[in-house]
Scaffold this active site. Structure first.
Site: not given
Length: 319
Positions: A46, A102, A132, A171, A231
């Site tokens: 992203h 990942c 995700e 995550t 994140n």
């Protein structure tokens, strides 16, 4: 005219994590080895800058496989992971697949499968609609996973007495928010099975810890990252929660709203796990045009994690 002084506290770790670095390498190496075009389902990571650089080299980004013509060129799945139906559909069309998921996301997928095989209903803590989360829920049959986002969602869970339960998480969540949700979940369902190992990845945890250290010491905090990057959004939230009144997410220097950043003497800068260091340097340069800048790195952890590339892209496939 004398420029005012500005002390920049540069969070470390910041920027690319091992999973993002691996995903970008996969696209770069596929282009180098097989030539353009290389097809990538969803943004590989992203970050608009990264995506545009790869597009310039010959990567073609699509949202769904039906946008890809019949081809022998590589078809790459993004770092966020995909539902099982996606590689199955790619196999049905005889696509040459490269999986850039990942490995820490893959770990969550495998844990969810283990819980399901043991007869447990899986509760997934995450953000609805995030790639995700879609990928993790898509590892199991429909109805086998319940998504929750908040503590309030825990109170609304309605399982028959004696239902075996387990939980797993996205995550890239806020460490603090997730801890509170897990505590509420464990209080309501004392026998809920936890992950074998923490699901929030090392990079998310480390970047949030660095922001937690810097945020109380600065007049403003800039997080370099994309608005659709989970994140990166969590880093902005952590900075605000730790007392930084001006915590702002920007994609690059051209997004800086200088009117909101008047009267600074200290500034914190960090970057989400999919933001390249060149964008951090660009932001520092923009401030150096207006201030006499000194830069101090604040390091809270060292990162040595690295992940293997897919066999098809290794120099020695047997290694």
């Amino acid at each position: 005219m004398t420029k005012p002084n500005l002390k920049i506290l540069l969070c470390a770790p910041r920027g690319f994590c091992a999973g993002v670095d691996r995903a970008i390498q996969i696209v770069d190496l596929a282009l180098e080895r097989f030539g353009a075009p290389v097809y990538v389902r969803h943004e590989i990571v992203h970050n608009k800058y990264v995506v545009e650089e790869l597009r310039r080299k010959g990567a073609v980004f699509v949202e769904e496989l039906d946008e890809i013509p019949d081809t022998r060129q590589p078809v790459i799945f993004s770092a966020h992971g995909v539902a099982k139906a996606v590689p199955a559909a790619a196999t049905a069309r005889n696509f040459f697949q490269l999986d850039a998921t990942c490995p820490l996301v893959t770990k969550v997928h495998r844990e969810a499968e283990v819980h399901h095989r043991k007869g447990r209903h899986v509760i997934l803590i995450g953000h609805a609609g995030h790639p995700e989360v879609i990928g993790t829920m898509g590892q199991l049959p429909e109805g086998a996973v319940t998504l929750i986002e908040t503590i309030d969602d825990v109170a609304r869970l309605d399982f028959a007495p004696g239902t075996p339960l387990a939980y797993t998480t996205q995550t890239t969540l806020s460490v603090d928010d997730t801890r509170a949700i897990v505590e509420a979940l464990s209080q309501r369902f004392p026998d809920v099975a936890p992950p074998h190992k923490e699901d929030i990845c090392y990079a998310t945890t480390n970047r949030q810890a660095a922001v937690r250290e810097v945020a109380p010491k600065v007049d403003a905090m800039l997080v370099v990252g994309a608005p659709n990057s989970s994140n990166s959004q969590r880093l902005r939230e952590v900075a605000a929660r730790e007392g930084c009144a001006r915590a702002v997410l920007i994609q690059r220097a051209s997004d800086i709203d200088w009117s909101e950043l008047q009267g600074l003497s200290t500034l914190g800068i960090t970057a989400g796990a999919s933001a390249p260091e060149v964008l951090v340097e660009e932001v520092i340069d923009a401030f150096a045009e207006r201030y006499t800048v000194t830069v101090e790195s604040v390091r809270t952890a060292d990162e040595t994690v690295a992940f293997n590339l897919p066999r098809e892209l290794r120099d020695d496939p047997a290694a």
